[in-house]
Scaffold this active site. Structure first.
Site, PDB file in Angstrom:
ATOM      1  N   SER A   1       0.825  -1.209   0.000  1.00 49.66           N
ATOM      2  CA  SER A   1       0.000   0.000   0.000  1.00 49.66           C
ATOM      3  C   SER A   1       0.861   1.261   0.000  1.00 49.66           C
ATOM      4  CB  SER A   1      -0.948   0.003   1.193  1.00 49.66           C
ATOM      5  OG  SER A   1      -0.240  -0.104   2.408  1.00 49.66           O
TER       6      SER A   1
ATOM      7  N   ASP B   1       4.438   0.192  11.795  1.00 54.62           N
ATOM      8  CA  ASP B   1       3.967  -1.177  11.982  1.00 54.62           C
ATOM      9  C   ASP B   1       4.725  -1.802  13.153  1.00 54.62           C
ATOM     10  OD1 ASP B   1       2.293  -3.102   9.770  1.00 54.62           O
ATOM     11  OD2 ASP B   1       3.372  -4.157  11.352  1.00 54.62           O
TER      12      ASP B   1
ATOM     13  N   HIS C   1      -6.811  -2.515  13.967  1.00 56.48           N
ATOM     14  CA  HIS C   1      -8.279  -2.457  14.014  1.00 56.48           C
ATOM     15  C   HIS C   1      -8.827  -2.686  15.418  1.00 56.48           C
ATOM     16  CE1 HIS C   1      -7.331  -2.650   9.870  1.00 56.48           C
ATOM     17  NE2 HIS C   1      -7.389  -3.955   9.730  1.00 56.48           N
TER      18      HIS C   1
ATOM     19  N   GLU D   1      -9.761   3.006   8.606  1.00 59.86           N
ATOM     20  CA  GLU D   1     -10.269   1.900   7.805  1.00 59.86           C
ATOM     21  C   GLU D   1     -10.778   0.759   8.671  1.00 59.86           C
ATOM     22  OE1 GLU D   1      -7.466   0.368   5.068  1.00 59.86           O
ATOM     23  OE2 GLU D   1      -7.163   2.256   3.998  1.00 59.86           O
ATOM     24  N   ASP D   2     -11.522  -0.107   8.033  1.00 59.75           N
ATOM     25  CA  ASP D   2     -11.940  -1.384   8.618  1.00 59.75           C
ATOM     26  C   ASP D   2     -12.650  -1.218   9.957  1.00 59.75           C
ATOM     27  OD1 ASP D   2     -10.765  -2.468   6.388  1.00 59.75           O
ATOM     28  OD2 ASP D   2      -8.939  -3.099   7.403  1.00 59.75           O
TER      29      ASP D   2
END
Length: 271
Positions: free
Chosen positions: A100, A118, A163, A188-189
């Site tokens: 991405s 991350d 998430h 997102e998500d």
């Protein structure tokens, strides 16, 4: 947090609107839901049929793995197209395999400053020019502030990390105040807000979706008649242009704005 309060469960407003009937039994797990929506695609064919620049950038990805829900691509282009070809500063929380980040470079152009965060040490392998990956937790406020300082500020945040509702809220409360005055913050998500093992559940206290719903009230603080001073505090409203809810995604648009004005033009009135 921005005034997160517990809500009582009960039938939602408009509960009879456009009902078509749901299965008597819910899915057994979130894995069942996610796997049920998986689909294969021919990238070349999809790229030829791309309806916007974000779709074209995604389906052109032929190096590191990238995964996105298809409808996200239209939403990205709607909110981020104004940054293309400019020195925009984008931070993506949750790098996964790095694809991405490459997609964002292709979409935004060579002037973009693109960083990722991350917890996976394997992300050290992502060493492409113009992309920088930081290791650590999205819930680490000191780390987030250091990244923002290193980037010289942030225009766009894409939260595609773990998430987990509590972590999404923690990141938002650090980074949203640091976002550029006309920046965009995308989470997102948010379907994970409805899953207990991600810190959520339907109308569950602490779920990111419930938090975002409460921010809708903050957006309208100037119109509240409640005696609670916090409910009428306009700080969030003064820097937020709008909040857009999409399937599995919430988009916050910052913009310094003047006090609301009721305008009048014309002169003819009803007799």
């Amino acid at each position: 947090m921005f005034g997160l309060k517990k809500r009582r469960r009960g039938p939602p407003a408009g509960s009879g609107l456009l009902c078509s009937g749901a299965p008597a039994q819910p899915p057994a797990s979130w894995e069942e839901i996610v796997c049920g929506y998986g689909a294969s695609v021919d990238p070349a064919e999809a790229r030829a049929q791309a309806g916007n620049a974000a779709e074209a950038a995604f389906f052109a990805q032929d190096d590191r793995l990238a995964t996105k829900w298809h409808h996200y691509l239209e939403i990205y282009d709607r909110h981020l197209s104004r940054y293309r070809g400019k020195p925009v500063r984008l931070l993506e929380l949750g790098v996964f395999q790095g694809g991405s980040l490459q997609m964002w470079r292709r979409y935004l152009g060579p002037q973009a400053v693109i960083h990722g965060l991350d917890i996976n040490p394997g992300c050290r392998e992502i060493t492409e020019d113009g992309l920088k990956v930081h290791l650590g937790s999205q819930a680490d406020p000191g780390l987030l502030r250091r990244i923002a300082e290193e980037m010289g500020g942030i225009d766009v945040v894409i939260d595609d990390a773990g998430h987990i509702s509590a972590e999404q809220i923690a990141s938002f409360e650090v980074l949203y105040p640091l976002l550029a005055p006309d920046g965009v913050y995308i989470v997102e998500d948010v379907h994970a807000s409805y899953w207990p093992d991600h810190g959520g559940g339907l109308r569950a206290h602490g779920a990111f979706m419930e938090y975002a719903k409460l921010l809708l009230d903050r957006l309208h603080a100037r119109y509240v008649l409640d005696p609670d001073p916090f409910a009428r505090d306009p700080g969030f409203a003064d820097v937020t242009h709008g909040i857009a809810f999409h399937d599995s995604m919430v988009v916050f648009e910052k913009r310094l704005k003047p006090l609301p004005r009721s305008l009048r033009v014309g002169h003819r009135t009803l007799s």
